[in-house]
Every structure is written in C-alpha cells, then in structure tokens.
Scaffold this active site. Structure first.
Site, PDB file in Angstrom:
ATOM      1  N   TYR A  52      53.151  45.007  42.834  1.00 13.76           N
ATOM      2  CA  TYR A  52      52.412  46.214  43.215  1.00 13.76           C
ATOM      3  C   TYR A  52      52.892  46.680  44.586  1.00 13.76           C
ATOM      4  CZ  TYR A  52      48.831  46.189  39.576  1.00 13.76           C
ATOM      5  OH  TYR A  52      48.161  46.268  38.389  1.00 13.76           O
TER       6      TYR A  52
ATOM      7  N   CYS B 223      35.100  12.913  12.144  1.00  9.00           N
ATOM      8  CA  CYS B 223      34.636  12.729  13.526  1.00  9.00           C
ATOM      9  C   CYS B 223      33.637  13.834  13.854  1.00  9.00           C
ATOM     10  CB  CYS B 223      35.815  12.782  14.483  1.00  9.00           C
ATOM     11  SG  CYS B 223      35.323  12.792  16.223  1.00  9.00           S
TER      12      CYS B 223
ATOM     13  N   CYS C 201      38.420   6.621  19.604  1.00  9.60           N
ATOM     14  CA  CYS C 201      37.769   7.900  19.885  1.00  9.60           C
ATOM     15  C   CYS C 201      36.383   7.612  20.463  1.00  9.60           C
ATOM     16  CB  CYS C 201      37.641   8.719  18.608  1.00  9.60           C
ATOM     17  SG  CYS C 201      36.574  10.159  18.811  1.00  9.60           S
TER      18      CYS C 201
ATOM     19  N   GLU D 155      41.957  49.217  48.838  1.00 10.33           N
ATOM     20  CA  GLU D 155      42.768  48.700  47.734  1.00 10.33           C
ATOM     21  C   GLU D 155      42.538  47.198  47.598  1.00 10.33           C
ATOM     22  OE1 GLU D 155      47.108  48.537  49.766  1.00 10.33           O
ATOM     23  OE2 GLU D 155      46.112  50.460  49.885  1.00 10.33           O
TER      24      GLU D 155
ATOM     25  N   LYS E  67      37.630  39.464  52.844  1.00 10.56           N
ATOM     26  CA  LYS E  67      37.766  38.385  51.861  1.00 10.56           C
ATOM     27  C   LYS E  67      36.628  38.288  50.844  1.00 10.56           C
ATOM     28  CE  LYS E  67      41.057  35.471  53.469  1.00 10.56           C
ATOM     29  NZ  LYS E  67      42.054  34.780  52.713  1.00 10.56           N
TER      30      LYS E  67
ATOM     31  N   LYS F  36      43.533  43.121  47.713  1.00 17.14           N
ATOM     32  CA  LYS F  36      44.421  42.206  48.423  1.00 17.14           C
ATOM     33  C   LYS F  36      44.974  41.232  47.389  1.00 17.14           C
ATOM     34  CE  LYS F  36      45.098  39.523  52.576  1.00 17.14           C
ATOM     35  NZ  LYS F  36      45.842  38.411  52.010  1.00 17.14           N
TER      36      LYS F  36
ATOM     37  N   CYS G  89      33.783   8.844  17.461  1.00 16.97           N
ATOM     38  CA  CYS G  89      33.686   8.280  16.108  1.00 16.97           C
ATOM     39  C   CYS G  89      34.382   6.925  15.983  1.00 16.97           C
ATOM     40  CB  CYS G  89      34.269   9.251  15.088  1.00 16.97           C
ATOM     41  SG  CYS G  89      36.070   9.355  15.167  1.00 16.97           S
TER      42      CYS G  89
ATOM     43  N   ASP H  77      47.079  38.348  45.665  1.00 16.85           N
ATOM     44  CA  ASP H  77      47.373  37.001  46.139  1.00 16.85           C
ATOM     45  C   ASP H  77      48.744  36.571  45.636  1.00 16.85           C
ATOM     46  OD1 ASP H  77      46.896  34.763  47.552  1.00 16.85           O
ATOM     47  OD2 ASP H  77      45.357  33.957  46.222  1.00 16.85           O
TER      48      ASP H  77
ATOM     49  N   CYS I 220      42.273  11.981  18.416  1.00 15.67           N
ATOM     50  CA  CYS I 220      41.441  11.149  17.559  1.00 15.67           C
ATOM     51  C   CYS I 220      41.970  11.343  16.141  1.00 15.67           C
ATOM     52  CB  CYS I 220      39.995  11.620  17.662  1.00 15.67           C
ATOM     53  SG  CYS I 220      38.997  11.177  16.231  1.00 15.67           S
TER      54      CYS I 220
HETATM   55  S1  IVH Z   1      49.251  45.761  54.013  1.00 14.36           S
HETATM   56  C1  IVH Z   1      50.572  46.475  58.081  1.00 14.36           C
HETATM   57  N1  IVH Z   1      48.071  45.713  51.667  1.00 14.36           N
HETATM   58  O1  IVH Z   1      48.436  40.325  52.801  1.00 14.36           O
HETATM   59  C2  IVH Z   1      49.876  45.975  56.907  1.00 14.36           C
HETATM   60  N2  IVH Z   1      48.939  43.682  52.516  1.00 14.36           N
HETATM   61  O2  IVH Z   1      48.680  39.668  56.099  1.00 14.36           O
HETATM   62  C3  IVH Z   1      50.729  45.086  56.099  1.00 14.36           C
HETATM   63  N3  IVH Z   1      48.656  41.778  51.005  1.00 14.36           N
HETATM   64  O3  IVH Z   1      51.405  39.092  53.590  1.00 14.36           O
HETATM   65  C4  IVH Z   1      50.135  44.551  54.899  1.00 14.36           C
HETATM   66  N4  IVH Z   1      47.649  42.877  49.384  1.00 14.36           N
HETATM   67  O4  IVH Z   1      51.521  40.258  51.456  1.00 14.36           O
HETATM   68  C5  IVH Z   1      48.693  44.983  52.608  1.00 14.36           C
HETATM   69  N5  IVH Z   1      47.027  45.841  49.585  1.00 14.36           N
HETATM   70  C6  IVH Z   1      47.657  45.127  50.528  1.00 14.36           C
HETATM   71  C7  IVH Z   1      47.909  43.756  50.378  1.00 14.36           C
HETATM   72  C8  IVH Z   1      48.546  43.058  51.409  1.00 14.36           C
HETATM   73  C9  IVH Z   1      48.107  41.710  49.787  1.00 14.36           C
HETATM   74  C10 IVH Z   1      49.240  40.637  51.713  1.00 14.36           C
HETATM   75  C11 IVH Z   1      50.602  40.888  52.273  1.00 14.36           C
HETATM   76  C12 IVH Z   1      50.636  40.242  53.608  1.00 14.36           C
HETATM   77  C13 IVH Z   1      49.237  39.852  53.845  1.00 14.36           C
HETATM   78  C14 IVH Z   1      48.744  40.540  55.089  1.00 14.36           C
END
Ligand code: IVH
Length: 706
Positions: A241, A455, A431, A126, A332, A128, A434, A130, A449
């Site tokens: 989510y 211009c 400007c 899935e 990452k 990650k 011009c 932010d 301007c």
């Molecule tokens: S699972 C036991 N799934 O990443 C596992 N975390 O250090 C617990 N995060 O602060 C986390 N997307 O907020 C999981 N699809 C995802 C995530 C996710 C973002 C964040 C979460 C946590 C950090 C994990």
C-alpha cells in the site's frame, strides 16, 4: 506480565547497561535475523524504561545506546542505497483510548498557535500497516529501484524481490515525471501468511532442513523482502500500500495528503480504501473507533491508525522534531502479541483424528480478547519452538485466526520447567478420548487417532462440521449440544440427526421445549440443500468448500461422483492427485456410502440434480448476474445455486459486465446502479424463465402439474 522476578533493583548505571545489552540483543533478532524472541510491546517497554532512566540520569547516556539511533542495518548481500530524502519515522501515541487523538490535535493546534475558537483542523486518517517501509523510485514512470528503510539514511536495494510483487506497477499510468519516489508498506495478508506457514510446516515434517515458520506476517514479509534468492521471494506472496512520497522531480504534488493518495491511486498504485478526511479531535477519535471495530475483519494486520495534517502548507509550517514530523502521529491499538505463562499442554482430537497440542495459558488480554488456549499446531512445531510447561511464551491472536503460541522467551525459563514435548509419550500411544492407537505417517506433520468414527471426539467434530453454517447449516446445533447427544448415545453418526424426536431432545439438560422445537425445525430445513454443500458437509479430507462446489458442478449427480475413477476426478477444476485420491478413498469405504444413502432416505435433497450435470443444457453459460433484495420463494443461496448450475456466475456488484440484475423486495443501491447502467432487471419469474433450457417446441402453458 509481572516483572522479571530475579531482578533486585540494581543501581541505575548497572540497570541501564543491562537494558542496553538486552535491547541490542533483541534489536539484532528483530532487524537482522527476522526472528524476534519477545513481542514488540515488550521491546517498547524495555526501550521506554531505558529512555526514562537516561532522562533521569543524563550522565548515563552513551553514544551507542539504542535510544540514540534509529535501528535497522544494511545486510550483507544487498547493495546499500542512500535515500535522497531520509525515511522518517512517526511519533507513536500509545494511549489507545480517544485521549490519544485529543492529545495529538491539541499539540498540533498549540504548535500552530491557533486560537481556542479557530475552526477544526482537517486530518487525513489512514491505517498503520504492520509490514515494512519501502521506497519505490520511478524515473519517467518506470520502476528503477526499490529500497528498504534501513537506518532511515541508507537502506538496501531489494529491487529484484520487489519486482515479484504483482501489485506494484513496473510502470506508472500516465506519469512521465523525471523522478517520483513513492513510499509505502510491503506487507503480507493474513491468509497468505497462514498458507505460507502451513506449507513451511509440511516441508519441515517432510524432513526439509533450513526451513522455518514465521512468527507473524510482518516477519514473514521482512524475510521475503530480504531473501537473497528472488525465486524464493517470489513464492512468498506480498502486498503493498502506498502512503507517501520521497524525492520528487517534475511532478506537481497535490495540495493535500488526501489528494496525494487519490493521485497515487490514479497512477495505478495500490492505496488502501480505508482512508478518510476528518475534522478535529472528534473526527480522529471516530475514525480510531470505526477502524477498531473493523480490525479483525481486515485481511491484514494493522497495529494502529495514522493521522496526518491534510493540508501540505500546514505540514510545512509544522515541520519536524529530530526525525519525526510534527504533523503526523500513529495511534495504536492493543497489541496482537503478548507474553504469558504456559500452564499445561492438552491434546485435542479433530474431525479427521488429527491430534493437536493446545497450550493452556495463564489468561492474557491479546488482540482485544482474553485468551487462555492457543494452538501449538503439531508436535514438530512444539519441539522446534522448544515449548515447555512453565515457560513464558508469546501468544498471537489476530483477526479471526485461532490464537497460537509463536515462541518461547528463553531467558525466562524457570529451573523447574517441563520436559521437551513428546506427543506419543505424553499420550502413552493412545487417543486421549477413545484409547485407539495413534499413528503418524512418514512425511506427515500430524499424529492421528486411528479410531475413525468409533472415536467420540471424531464423531463430535464430524457432526459439528456437518451442521456448520457453510455445510448443512443446522442452526442451534453447537458444541455443547453435540457433546450431550454423543455422550448420551442418542446420536452416533450424522444420519441419526434426522431421526431425532422431540422426546429424546427434551430429556437433555438445559433443553427447553422451545429450543427442542427450534432445533427440529432447523434440522428439517437443512434437508433442502445444494449438492455442493452436501459434499462439503461429508468432511472428505482435502475437500473444502470451493472444491465441493466444483465437484458438484462437474458431476451434477452424487452417484456419478461416488463412482468416478481418479482420472475422471482429475478433470475437475483445481483437483490434483492428492485431492482425487482422497475422494476416491472416502467413497471406497462402504460405511461412507451407507451414510450418503441414509441421508437421502431421510429426505436430504438438492434441487434439480440432472440440471447440474456438465452435459446438461447450460443456458446461462458465460452470463453474469447480480442478486439483490429478497425473492418471493427462492433463498439467496438457492437462487445462486440454480444460476451456477445453469452455467452462470453470481457476483456481488453491478458493473458494465453484468447481464441481468435479479431484484426482489427491498432491493437497494444495486438496483439503482442497474438502472443507471441500463442493465435489464428481472424478478423471480424472470429468473426462472432464464433458467429454462431453450427448447423450441416447449409449450410451458401445457406443462402438467406434478
Ligand atoms: S507515514 C513521515 N503512514 O510506520 C511519515 N507510515 O514510523 C512517514 N507505517 O516505518 C511514515 N503505515 O513503515 C506512514 N499509513 C502510514 C503507515 C506508516 C505504516 C509505518 C512505516 C514506518 C512507520 C512509521
């Protein structure tokens, strides 16, 4: 970025102490103030440096070292919440290549003591997100509490603020479990973030004290969640989510993680569609690559992907190391924020004369590309951030948003850094293109301007806007060519484009015969347009694509629009006083009307003006159509415009609400779907028949040729 130049190599004890002080400082800025001074990547680097030092010299380890605790703390003002099940973190794989996925799979197989030839493991993959982690506690299906992660053991009760997030159900669908804690990420979409910052910049320009802009969507989201006034929190649009569970009582947890996500979606919780079950290291690496290609197009920031062993029984066998599950890892992507040096500040002139300070940077790889220019937005922003030439700055590039300077790293300011930024002084009041005087109106964020279309810079931008894909769509008319045409005096205003001849074009540098012909063909083609596009292409301030369309639909006729009074303009969908005033102001200027006349005289036209008028018959009012495949004579946009003009709506997918599907050559799955749902399918002739106003005495066969 190079190391700090002024750090000799101190003894390990001093070095560790210095790193600790720095890390404490930055952690406070990040977690408590929601206002970090350095990018995450830099924090991680310092953190790892300290970890390495402590590993090499265990005697240096102190109990208060940032490496010894999970950061984050409870703010004053929110009640503490002890998590029934601790909120863990997740191990991060920083190797952004496929090797990261292989390392995780190899570790899992080793820990499960699997034989070489044992079958591949299934993983749930899935995104990650932010944002910030949130625990939603539902009792008997009702949301009773929302808490932040805090230090993992104790978080903050932010229920009031979380209740303002429309996406989070206050009651689950079909769930009466005694306790179901759902965990997930609260985040802010990029467009919501841009709009929020735009609003904040306007407030600051209008003199509001105590307002600030946010460095990135995550900080804006964190700020909104921990906003003590829920009314303010409600004005900061957040999203959510779900991705996991906390405490559960009286609910049968599915046997796989993928099954859990489906079940959560079934309860009415938002679950991200970009998820998959994949097999082994190869499957993980493919997912990582697939999402990397999608990253910029996602409407929100991600900093990686997350892999979880899919089978819960296997997860239990793998267990945890300290505070991290062995069955999950975050893999990452390259950071979207980086540090680099500010070499200079340029000032660019936009289409409406807006003067934008642009940072010239030492090139830096950020968000997947090399960036050497980034916007500073306006003078107030540049001053508020106290950006000076020579500074080390943080650059953010995410999605297709233009790169921006989000802040300065104060401790890296050199002794010979430049003066505080002063736009007027810098330009000597003129400007840069011009030399017309520049001005800044009371309560406005931008200097402008005053040269208008005299211009060249404004002319160039106006031409580029006019030719843009969403405007008149003149393919091949890019910035290099516009520069040449304007600089050579061949094109002064938009109507001149339609007077261009082959000879004039062919004399331009790098313009071959073929390109000249193509351009002339593209210009010719652009003459057939829609009223909405035409209005948008004029570049009226405050009139974006959607407003232009609404105006076209409402007035149907450009003469009526040009003569409309402010009160009449206010009747249009989503048009408020500022927009109405701006439209009136635009058409009050005789040279703008002249431009419209010249374009019409040059042959620019749109279908069936009268048919678009609001008092004209609208045979498709309230009807929903889906277009698929290629129609014999009508282009997609043209067909859409005709349907809309007749009061109908064109949507992208077939559902029970669809009235007709119009199918052309090579129609695909939408046609199958229509058949499946028993929806009437039409060809172009069928569509044209629908567009005819129902006139009982019409005798189509007798219509004379025109
Ligand atoms: S699972 C036991 N799934 O990443 C596992 N975390 O250090 C617990 N995060 O602060 C986390 N997307 O907020 C999981 N699809 C995802 C995530 C996710 C973002 C964040 C979460 C946590 C950090 C994990």
């Amino acid at each position: 970025m190079s190391e700090m130049p002024d750090r000799p190599s101190p003894r390990p004890a001093e070095q560790a102490a210095a790193l600790r002080t720095q890390l404490h400082h930055h952690a406070h800025r990040y977690y408590v103030l929601d206002a970090p001074e350095i990018p995450d990547a830099e924090y991680d680097r310092l953190f790892r440096e300290l970890q390495a030092l402590e590993a090499a010299h265990p005697a240096l380890l102190t109990p208060d070292s940032p490496t010894q605790r999970v950061l984050g703390r409870v703010l004053d003002g929110f009640a503490p919440v002890r998590h029934a099940v601790p909120m863990l973190s997740i191990r991060t794989e920083t190797d952004t290549t496929a090797a990261g996925a292989e390392a995780f799979d190899a570790r899992v197989r080793r820990e499960l003591a699997l034989a070489e030839d044992a079958p591949a493991i299934d993983y749930a993959a899935e995104l990650k997100f932010d944002g910030l982690a949130m625990n939603l506690r539902y009792e008997h299906g009702v949301l009773v509490q929302a808490a932040t992660r805090g230090d993992g053991e104790t978080g903050e009760d932010v229920t009031q603020n979380i209740r303002t997030i429309g996406q989070i159900p206050l009651r689950l669908q079909g769930c009466d479990a005694a306790v179901l804690e759902v965990r997930g990420e609260v985040y802010m979409r990029r467009d919501d973030f841009e709009a929020l910052n735009e609003r904040q910049r306007a407030l600051i320009a209008a003199g509001a004290k105590n307002e600030k802009t946010f460095v990135n969507p995550r900080n804006a989201a964190a700020g909104a969640v921990r906003q003590l006034d829920p009314a303010i929190a409600a004005r900061r649009p957040l999203s959510f989510y779900a991705y996991g569970l906390g405490e559960v009582r009286g609910w049968a947890v599915p046997a796989t993680h993928a099954g859990l996500l489906d079940a959560l979606a079934g309860l009415g919780l938002p679950v991200c569609e970009h998820r998959a079950v994949v097999a082994g290291a190869g499957g993980l690496a493919d997912f990582h690559a697939r999402i990397a290609a999608l990253r910029d197009a996602l409407p929100f920031d991600i900093d990686g992907v997350v892999y979880k062993v899919n089978d819960r029984a296997l997860q239990e066998r793998l267990g945890f190391v300290t505070r991290e599950p062995r069955w999950a890892v975050a893999h990452k992507y390259p950071a979207q924020e980086q540090m680099t040096r500010l070499l200079d500040i340029d000032i660019q002139v936009g289409r409406t004369g807006k003067l934008t300070p642009v940072a010239k940077l030492e090139p830096v790889f950020v968000g997947g590309t090399t960036v050497s220019n980034a916007t500073l937005h306006n003078e107030d922003e540049a001053r508020r951030k106290d950006v000076r030439v020579g500074d080390t700055v943080i650059v953010r590039r995410a999605g297709d948003v233009i790169p921006e300077v989000v802040g300065v790293v104060p401790e890296r300011r050199p002794a010979d850094a430049g003066e505080p930024f002063d736009l007027y002084k810098r330009l000597g009041g003129q400007c840069p293109v011009c030399a017309s005087p520049i001005e800044r109106e009371e309560g406005e964020a931008d200097w402008r301007c005053t040269g208008g279309l005299t211009c060249p810079a404004q002319r160039k931008q106006a031409l580029l806007h006019f030719a843009g894909r969403r405007a008149m769509d003149i393919e091949g008319l890019g910035d290099k060519l516009v520069d040449q045409l304007v600089d050579a005096g061949i094109v002064r205003a938009v109507p001149d484009l339609y007077k261009l001849g082959f000879t004039a074009l062919a004399t331009l540098e790098r313009m071959g015969e073929k390109s000249a012909q193509n351009l002339l063909a593209a210009i010719e083609k652009s003459k057939r347009t829609t009223l909405g596009r035409f209005l948008y292409s004029l570049g009226i301030r405050q009139v974006g694509e959607a407003t232009a369309k609404d105006l076209a639909r409402h007035f149907g006729n450009i003469d009526r629009l040009m003569d409309a009074r402010v009160e009449e303009l206010l009747e249009v969908n989503d048009v408020g006083p500022i927009v109405a005033q701006s439209i009136r102001h635009f058409f009050d200027q005789p040279h703008h009307r002249e431009v419209v006349e010249q374009l019409r005289a040059a042959g620019v036209a749109w279908p069936d003006e009268a048919g678009l008028a609001s008092d004209a018959p609208r045979p498709l009012l309230g009807k929903v159509l889906v277009l698929t495949g290629t129609l014999p004579t009508l282009g997609r946009e043209e067909a859409k415009a005709l349907v809309e003009a007749a009061g109908g709506k064109v949507t992208g997918s077939v559902s029970k609400k669809t009235n007709w599907v119009v199918a052309g050559e090579e129609a695909g799955s939408k046609l199958d779907k229509a058949r499946e749902l028993g929806i009437e399918v039409l060809d172009e002739a069928g569509l044209r028949a629908l567009l005819q106003p129902a006139a009982p005495d019409a005798t189509p066969d007798a219509t004379p040729e025109v």
